[in-house]
Design a protein around this motif. Structure first.
Motif, short mmCIF file in Angstrom:
data_model
loop_
_atom_site.label_atom_id
_atom_site.label_comp_id
_atom_site.label_asym_id
_atom_site.label_seq_id
_atom_site.Cartn_x
_atom_site.Cartn_y
_atom_site.Cartn_z
N HIS A 45 0.84 -1.20 0.00
CA HIS A 45 0.00 0.00 0.00
C HIS A 45 0.88 1.24 0.00
O HIS A 45 1.93 1.27 0.61
CB HIS A 45 -0.90 0.01 1.23
N HIS A 76 -5.03 6.68 -0.69
CA HIS A 76 -4.51 5.32 -0.56
C HIS A 76 -4.56 4.57 -1.89
O HIS A 76 -5.59 4.55 -2.55
CB HIS A 76 -5.37 4.58 0.49
N THR A 78 -3.52 0.69 -3.45
CA THR A 78 -3.05 -0.67 -3.21
C THR A 78 -2.46 -1.20 -4.50
O THR A 78 -3.08 -1.09 -5.57
CB THR A 78 -4.20 -1.58 -2.74
N ASP A 80 -1.06 -4.64 -6.25
CA ASP A 80 -1.07 -6.09 -6.10
C ASP A 80 -0.23 -6.71 -7.21
O ASP A 80 -0.67 -6.82 -8.35
CB ASP A 80 -2.49 -6.63 -6.13
#
Length: 108
Positions: A45, A76, A78, A80
């Motif tokens: 993150h 924010h 994220t 992956d």
């Protein structure tokens, strides 16, 4: 010397990015970026303030090969990359105007 095993370190890394042409002690010229966890399976993150919205984030190998590139969103983001990165050390770089920050990301 780290007394805690590396696998349990989950504290975020906070970067203060400073305009290369600005006064380093002036808080108004600093941009704070947070990356966590730095020891990851590929999921991590990044937190950025409003000023870094749409800032590019690049993940590279230590030899300089680009593995991933994306734009950060306000607040924010994220990322992956599970299953896409081999075990090892990578560099995560965030750029915003004249400001650049790089942090280490360890894939277990």
């Amino acid at each position: 010397y780290i007394k805690t095993p590396v696998s349990t370190i989950t504290e975020p890394v906070v970067w203060k990015i400073v305009d290369t042409e600005a006064d380093i002690d002036n808080p108004e010229m600093q941009l704070v970026v947070t990356l966590y966890p730095t020891l990851s399976d590929g999921l991590f993150h990044v937190n950025v303030p409003v000023a870094a919205d749409n800032a590019p984030l690049t993940v590279t190998t230590l030899s300089g090969s680009t593995i991933h590139h994306t734009k950060l969103t306000e607040g924010h983001t994220t990322v992956d990359l599970r299953g896409q990165l081999n075990t090892g050390i990578y560099l995560v770089t965030v750029k915003s105007n004249h400001k650049i920050a790089t942090s280490k990301l360890i894939i277990k």
